[in-house]
Design an enzyme around this catalytic site. Structure first.
Site, short mmCIF file in Angstrom:
data_model
loop_
_atom_site.label_atom_id
_atom_site.label_comp_id
_atom_site.label_asym_id
_atom_site.label_seq_id
_atom_site.Cartn_x
_atom_site.Cartn_y
_atom_site.Cartn_z
N TYR A 34 0.84 -1.20 0.00
CA TYR A 34 0.00 0.00 0.00
C TYR A 34 0.88 1.26 0.00
O TYR A 34 0.65 2.19 -0.78
CB TYR A 34 -0.93 -0.01 1.23
CG TYR A 34 -1.73 1.26 1.39
CD1 TYR A 34 -2.92 1.45 0.71
CD2 TYR A 34 -1.27 2.28 2.23
CE1 TYR A 34 -3.65 2.62 0.84
CE2 TYR A 34 -1.99 3.46 2.37
CZ TYR A 34 -3.18 3.63 1.67
OH TYR A 34 -3.89 4.79 1.81
N LEU A 81 -33.47 13.13 19.75
CA LEU A 81 -34.23 11.90 19.98
C LEU A 81 -34.86 11.89 21.36
O LEU A 81 -34.28 12.40 22.32
CB LEU A 81 -33.28 10.70 19.87
CG LEU A 81 -32.71 10.40 18.48
CD1 LEU A 81 -31.59 9.39 18.59
CD2 LEU A 81 -33.80 9.89 17.56
N GLU A 113 -29.92 0.60 15.50
CA GLU A 113 -28.52 0.97 15.25
C GLU A 113 -27.84 1.36 16.56
O GLU A 113 -28.50 1.89 17.44
CB GLU A 113 -28.46 2.20 14.31
CG GLU A 113 -29.21 2.01 13.01
CD GLU A 113 -29.44 3.35 12.29
OE1 GLU A 113 -28.90 4.37 12.74
OE2 GLU A 113 -30.16 3.34 11.29
N ASP A 117 -21.29 7.42 20.60
CA ASP A 117 -21.06 8.63 21.37
C ASP A 117 -19.83 9.34 20.84
O ASP A 117 -18.71 9.07 21.25
CB ASP A 117 -20.86 8.24 22.84
CG ASP A 117 -21.35 9.33 23.76
OD1 ASP A 117 -21.88 10.34 23.26
OD2 ASP A 117 -21.18 9.17 24.98
N ARG A 136 -22.55 19.68 14.13
CA ARG A 136 -23.98 19.81 14.36
C ARG A 136 -24.35 21.23 14.74
O ARG A 136 -25.38 21.74 14.33
CB ARG A 136 -24.38 18.85 15.49
CG ARG A 136 -25.84 18.88 15.81
CD ARG A 136 -26.14 17.96 17.01
NE ARG A 136 -27.56 17.63 17.07
CZ ARG A 136 -28.46 18.41 17.63
NH1 ARG A 136 -28.09 19.56 18.16
NH2 ARG A 136 -29.73 18.07 17.67
S1 IVH Z 1 -30.62 9.35 14.22
C1 IVH Z 1 -33.81 12.54 14.15
N1 IVH Z 1 -28.87 7.42 14.52
O1 IVH Z 1 -27.47 10.88 18.65
C2 IVH Z 1 -32.89 11.50 14.60
N2 IVH Z 1 -28.53 9.43 15.70
O2 IVH Z 1 -30.03 12.72 19.66
C3 IVH Z 1 -31.54 11.79 14.15
N3 IVH Z 1 -26.46 9.45 17.04
O3 IVH Z 1 -26.17 13.65 18.23
C4 IVH Z 1 -30.57 10.98 14.80
N4 IVH Z 1 -25.78 7.42 16.52
O4 IVH Z 1 -25.71 12.24 16.01
C5 IVH Z 1 -29.22 8.66 14.88
N5 IVH Z 1 -27.39 5.64 14.65
C6 IVH Z 1 -27.75 6.89 14.99
C7 IVH Z 1 -26.96 7.66 15.87
C8 IVH Z 1 -27.39 8.94 16.21
C9 IVH Z 1 -25.51 8.52 17.21
C10 IVH Z 1 -26.46 10.78 17.68
C11 IVH Z 1 -26.80 11.88 16.74
C12 IVH Z 1 -27.25 12.98 17.68
C13 IVH Z 1 -27.93 12.21 18.74
C14 IVH Z 1 -29.43 12.24 18.54
#
Ligand code: IVH
Length: 677
Positions: A34, A81, A113, A117, A136
């Site tokens: 590589y 969420l 999923e 963190d 974000r």
């Molecule tokens: S979905 C509207 N999927 O958790 C829902 N979020 O409170 C959008 N996060 O900081 C989020 N893994 O970045 C989703 N598999 C996952 C996630 C995830 C981590 C984080 C997201 C946000 C927080 C949502």
């Protein structure tokens, strides 16, 4: 040969192989092979700078240091969420959305999923090229961190990663794609990184999340490049010129085909109870992962149902986070208190604003030592990150500097013992601070506990509880007082019956004859454990000889270094410690090596002697040693239990008392005859 063509070929190969390595974790060529491809590409590009494109794999670290972050608006605001903390709350979430759907609406499928963190990132691709990456921020607007994100090897600079090679949609790129994901630092990489920082004498970080966030929000992308960050993508926010996606599962599959890192732990379920079971089963599993998670995200799979349900407030109804008790929390550090241990070591501890961590309320945590506090600049009044990992005591990981209130000052170890007020010492080259006052009450309980323990004087029936009780009642002011405890002091105490007191007295009495090395161990001198104690007694023969030994003499002994010699000499030079030794000796505790009890015949076994006056050829200590060596016992005062009074010149009142009680009176010569000398 066409250089442009070769460069394109090399880029394809480098992209593909770094995808195998960083995204799939499944390389198909050696690192050397590589590196050779990568180097050839670098050299050709150096010779033909006009052919360099921003999506070339060599361009991951290139950006210059910026002055400030530029704000970018997100195409769609980022929602948050709602949480469910147990199966009931999870089922309640389903009940809520089912009520909003028409009667007879089929049960939707679910995608589960891991909730990684890290730091949420929004990635834009224009005609297959990574064109913008943002944080974000407040959910509506974030910061442009494109050059920093480019350094993350798992992030594709171009999609599909490698036309056809990764099996992606005939190698066609969408005109426009916006993807959400989570940038994170793998736990093993975090630990290695912290070890490296420590070795370099640089600051260490509290946890992978903070490190990832700190590594991405820097103005110099070279710093980000040096940090082992990775990425998982989980959401398609916008798509133009790609396949029509009708569900989350399809979206995840599409992202995977394009070459994005997508978690292998994602699952699709058609039965809701299977989702619940999976959530429960996952709790212990998540600790085995190489990234930190605080739970799982459960999403309704099909987009039609998602749209139908919409959002309430700023949280979608179609998704929920199943959260596990967090092992960490942020709370206020009210005060740093200092505790005193047996060896006098001062250990700082945090008094916290009570906070729930992993299901229990935590109000105090360890701060280890003064260096630990100084390295992290932990201050009273700070908001701090507290971690509770399994059964160990909660720890303060560090302050959240952004939340530091005004007017705080760096913390310092007090220069006087918080319990006895005596000056504190900080030996050179050591981390610990010590209270060196042997009579410090805080140390006394632990000193007594150590004194009576197995490896030391081994007094049966005497432990930490007795030590605490006797110190609290004022019966013990130092360890020597153990030998001055009288039955009548103990009998009135709850739980101290005649039998128990008699046994304890006998055990204390029996301990007087322990080998002097054990007595030396029992004294708890810093650095003097069983082995060192034996070495010292072997060399000096008695505690008395040791008392007079100079630092230089001590250092002559193999195994005794300058630090230890100083610690020993220092202990014996202290007036309070010498008084303890005198009291021990006066009580008849053996301080010299003699022929051990079991060595010679024991003609004096079971007999109790008292010595008074000056003997013609022996010191009182020598006479004691002689009696003990032959199984006899020596006490300080005459009683009905005394068998013999050994009398020398100028005897005191003991002789009168012995005569009154009818105790046999003998001289030195008789004593010698009795032991067969
Ligand atoms: S979905 C509207 N999927 O958790 C829902 N979020 O409170 C959008 N996060 O900081 C989020 N893994 O970045 C989703 N598999 C996952 C996630 C995830 C981590 C984080 C997201 C946000 C927080 C949502």
């Amino acid at each position: 040969m066409d250089v442009a063509k070769r460069i394109e070929e090399l880029r394809e190969q480098v992209r593909y192989h770094s995808y195998r390595y960083y995204v799939l974790d499944d390389p198909v060529i050696s690192d050397d092979a590589y590196d050779a491809l990568y180097r050839e590409l670098q050299e050709l590009e150096a010779a033909h700078p006009e052919l360099i494109t921003p999506d070339s794999p060599t361009q991951r670290v290139g950006g210059e240091v910026r002055e400030e972050f530029v704000a970018v608006e997100h195409p769609r605001p980022m929602l948050s969420l709602t949480n469910a903390f147990n199966p009931e709350e999870l089922r309640a979430w389903r009940d809520r959305f089912l009520r909003l759907l028409p009667v007879g609406y089929p049960e939707p499928a679910y995608v589960v999923e891991p909730k990684i963190d890290g730091l949420t990132v929004v990635l834009h691709y224009t005609n297959g090229v990574f064109s913008l990456g943002a944080t974000r921020g407040d959910g509506v607007r974030g910061e442009d961190i494109t050059p920093n994100l480019k350094t993350i090897k798992a992030l594709p600079l171009r999609i599909p990663v490698s036309g056809g090679l990764a099996g992606a949609d005939d190698g066609r790129a969408p005109a426009r794609l916006v993807v959400r994901g989570e940038a994170y630092m793998p736990i093993d990489a975090f630990e290695a990184f912290n070890r490296e920082q420590e070795a370099l004498g640089k600051r260490t970080y509290a946890n992978p999340r903070n490190t990832a966030a700190g590594s991405l929000r820097v103005l110099d992308p070279r710093i980000t490049a040096s940090r082992p960050l990775s990425l998982y993508c989980y959401q398609v926010v916008e798509l133009e010129g790609g396949p029509a996606l009708s569900s989350q599962w399809e979206a995840l599959e599409y992202l995977r085909r394009l070459g994005f890192p997508v978690s292998d732990l994602n699952r699709r379920f058609t039965d809701f109870e299977a989702v619940v079971e999976y959530c429960i089963a996952w709790e212990p599993e998540r600790h085995r992962l190489n990234f930190e998670t605080d739970g799982l995200v459960i999403k309704i799979d099909d987009f039609a149902t998602q749209e139908r349900l919409g959002a309430v407030g700023n949280a979608p109804r179609w998704a929920v986070a199943y959260k596990y008790p967090a092992p960490e929390a942020v709370t206020r550090l009210k005060r740093i208190v200092v505790n005193v241990g047996r060896t006098g070591s001062l250990t700082p501890a945090a008094e916290l604003e009570p906070v729930r961590i992993g299901g229990v309320t935590v109000s105090s945590a360890t701060l280890h030592n003064a260096d630990y506090i100084a390295e992290r600049d932990i201050r009273e009044g700070d908001m701090v990150i507290v971690k509770r990992a399994g059964e160990v005591i909660p720890q303060v990981l560090g302050p959240v500097l952004e939340l530091r209130p005004p007017g705080t000052t760096p913390w310092q170890m007090p220069d006087r013992c918080p319990v006895c007020g005596e000056p504190v010492e900080h030996p050179e080259g050591e981390v610990a601070y010590y209270c060196v006052n042997a009579a410090c009450p805080a140390q006394l309980v632990r000193s007594v506990e150590h004194f009576v323990s197995r490896g030391a004087m081994d007094i049966e029936g005497f432990g930490i509880r007795q030590a605490e009780l006797f110190v609290e009642l004022g019966l013990l002011h130092d360890v020597a007082d153990i030998y001055y405890l009288r039955p009548e002091q103990l009998l009135p105490l709850e739980g101290f019956g005649e039998k128990k007191v008699a046994n304890l007295m006998a055990a204390i009495e029996a301990s007087k004859d322990r080998h002097p090395a054990r007595l030396l161990t029992a004294l708890g001198i810093r650095g003097v454990g069983e082995t060192v104690a034996e070495t010292l007694i072997d060399a000096f023969g008695s505690l008395e000889a040791l008392t007079d030994a100079s630092r230089e003499e001590l250092q002559q002994i193999p195994g005794i270094g300058p630090k230890l010699a100083e610690s020993i000499a220092d202990w014996f030079s202290r007036e309070t410690n010498r008084r303890v030794l005198d009291k021990l000796k006066a009580a008849g505790v053996r301080t010299q090596v003699g022929p051990g009890k079991a060595v010679g015949p024991q003609p004096l076994a079971g007999l109790t002697f008292v010595i008074t006056g000056t003997l013609p050829t022996m010191s009182r200590e020598q006479a004691t040693e002689l009696i003990q060596a032959h199984g006899g016992k020596v006490t300080g005062s005459v009683s009905s239990k005394t068998n013999y009074l050994v009398v020398g010149e100028n005897p005191g009142s003991k002789l009168e008392k012995a005569q009154k009680l009818g105790v046999r009176v003998i001289d030195e010569a008789t004593l010698r005859q009795m032991v067969g000398e």
